[in-house]
Design an enzyme around this catalytic site. Structure first.
Site, PDB file in Angstrom:
ATOM      1  N   SER A 155       0.823  -1.207   0.000  1.00 17.75           N
ATOM      2  CA  SER A 155       0.000   0.000   0.000  1.00 17.75           C
ATOM      3  C   SER A 155       0.862   1.265   0.000  1.00 17.75           C
ATOM      4  O   SER A 155       2.011   1.253   0.438  1.00 17.75           O
ATOM      5  CB  SER A 155      -0.898   0.031   1.234  1.00 17.75           C
TER       6      SER A 155
HETATM    7  N1  SAH Z   1      -0.234  -5.359   4.001  1.00 22.56           N
HETATM    8  C1  SAH Z   1       0.480  -5.633   2.777  1.00 22.56           C
HETATM    9  C2  SAH Z   1      -0.371  -5.271   1.573  1.00 22.56           C
HETATM   10  C3  SAH Z   1      -0.572  -6.457   0.733  1.00 22.56           C
HETATM   11  S1  SAH Z   1      -1.835  -6.356  -0.487  1.00 22.56           S
HETATM   12  C4  SAH Z   1       1.836  -4.961   2.757  1.00 22.56           C
HETATM   13  O1  SAH Z   1       2.145  -4.195   3.677  1.00 22.56           O
HETATM   14  O2  SAH Z   1       2.609  -5.238   1.851  1.00 22.56           O
HETATM   15  C5  SAH Z   1      -3.029  -7.439   0.233  1.00 22.56           C
HETATM   16  C6  SAH Z   1      -2.608  -8.860   0.433  1.00 22.56           C
HETATM   17  O3  SAH Z   1      -3.770  -9.579   0.886  1.00 22.56           O
HETATM   18  C7  SAH Z   1      -2.142  -9.600  -0.812  1.00 22.56           C
HETATM   19  O4  SAH Z   1      -0.841 -10.076  -0.591  1.00 22.56           O
HETATM   20  C8  SAH Z   1      -3.146 -10.747  -0.964  1.00 22.56           C
HETATM   21  O5  SAH Z   1      -2.561 -11.934  -1.437  1.00 22.56           O
HETATM   22  C9  SAH Z   1      -3.666 -10.910   0.453  1.00 22.56           C
HETATM   23  N2  SAH Z   1      -4.976 -11.554   0.602  1.00 22.56           N
HETATM   24  C10 SAH Z   1      -6.061 -11.450  -0.208  1.00 22.56           C
HETATM   25  N3  SAH Z   1      -7.078 -12.201   0.272  1.00 22.56           N
HETATM   26  C11 SAH Z   1      -6.622 -12.789   1.414  1.00 22.56           C
HETATM   27  C12 SAH Z   1      -7.189 -13.689   2.365  1.00 22.56           C
HETATM   28  N4  SAH Z   1      -8.434 -14.169   2.234  1.00 22.56           N
HETATM   29  N5  SAH Z   1      -6.443 -14.084   3.417  1.00 22.56           N
HETATM   30  C13 SAH Z   1      -5.160 -13.639   3.568  1.00 22.56           C
HETATM   31  N6  SAH Z   1      -4.565 -12.806   2.685  1.00 22.56           N
HETATM   32  C14 SAH Z   1      -5.277 -12.379   1.635  1.00 22.56           C
END
Ligand code: SAH
Length: 230
Positions: free
Chosen positions: A80
């Site tokens: 993000s």
């Molecule tokens: N917080 C992260 C942002 C990652 S984007 C950072 O600081 O880099 C959101 C992430 O959520 C992605 O990696 C995606 O694979 C994950 N995601 C999506 N659905 C999910 C679920 N049901 N359970 C766990 N992770 C999930």
């Protein structure tokens, strides 16, 4: 010989200079993108100044890690925008003794920011490769208070809850009921809600005397909350 001396000089002076450069970029990021937009929670600002965001993005994009935007981290996912990370962190009001759950570990960056402030962070990632990568990186950086779990975050982590705060970093069509259940009385959850690939609404959910209060905060665009097939 000259070449060897040049290499030695670059290693001796170049590396500390680079490190300083990243520190300067981080301080500028906090001043120009975060504090200037109204984030004033000191522990959040300190954590954003401290966590080395460039280590959480692919090597080829490290120089742009402190820019004012989200960035690809592989597998179709993104880290993000710095402001959004700070905004979500400040809004759940993290405290030193807190136990926090994150859904969507991705690069591990938001988890590291939370881990600078609270006691324990549990972060779930559905893409195994990203989860393993985040686990290794956080471990190498010495974050012993973050646990990365590979799996579907829809169900939360009932055996580790209830949590003081829950941070969801993928956009869900609705707020998963198990997550609401695992939030402590007085706890706060922040979650983007809406259709995937469209603009979603960032929602703050608070549990107050058993009642659920939700506040719509702002329009955001997150990657979709996906579900495992089992
Ligand atoms: N917080 C992260 C942002 C990652 S984007 C950072 O600081 O880099 C959101 C992430 O959520 C992605 O990696 C995606 O694979 C994950 N995601 C999506 N659905 C999910 C679920 N049901 N359970 C766990 N992770 C999930």
């Amino acid at each position: 010989m000259k070449r060897i001396i040049a290499v030695v000089l670059i290693v001796l002076f170049g590396l500390p200079l680079w490190a300083q450069n990243y520190e300067r970029l981080r301080n500028n990021m906090v001043r120009n993108q975060i504090a200037s937009r109204g984030i004033n929670h000191e522990p959040t600002l300190d954590a954003m100044r401290k966590v080395e965001r460039h280590l959480f993005v692919p090597q080829r994009s490290q120089a742009r890690a402190y820019d004012d935007n989200p960035m690809p981290i592989g597998y179709g996912q993104t880290i993000s925008q710095p402001f959004i990370v700070a905004y979500m962190t400040q809004l759940v009001d993290p405290q030193p003794g807190h136990r926090v759950l994150e859904i969507g570990a991705g690069s591990g960056y938001q988890g590291a920011v939370l881990a600078e402030i609270v006691e324990d962070v549990y972060t779930i990632e559905i893409v195994p490769e990203l989860g393993e990568q985040a686990k290794t990186l956080l471990n190498d950086l010495g974050y012993s208070n973050v646990e990365v779990i590979v799996g579907d975050g829809y169900f939360g982590l009932p055996h580790k809850g209830p949590f003081d705060a829950i941070v969801v970093t993928a956009a869900a069509e609705y707020i998963p009921p198990p997550l609401i259940e695992q939030l402590k009385e007085g706890g706060k959850m922040i979650i983007p809600v809406g259709s995937p690939f469209m603009v979603q609404t960032l929602i703050l959910l608070e549990k107050l005397e058993g009642e659920i209060k939700t506040t719509n905060l702002m329009a955001v665009r997150f990657v979709p909350f996906t579900r495992s097939k089992e």
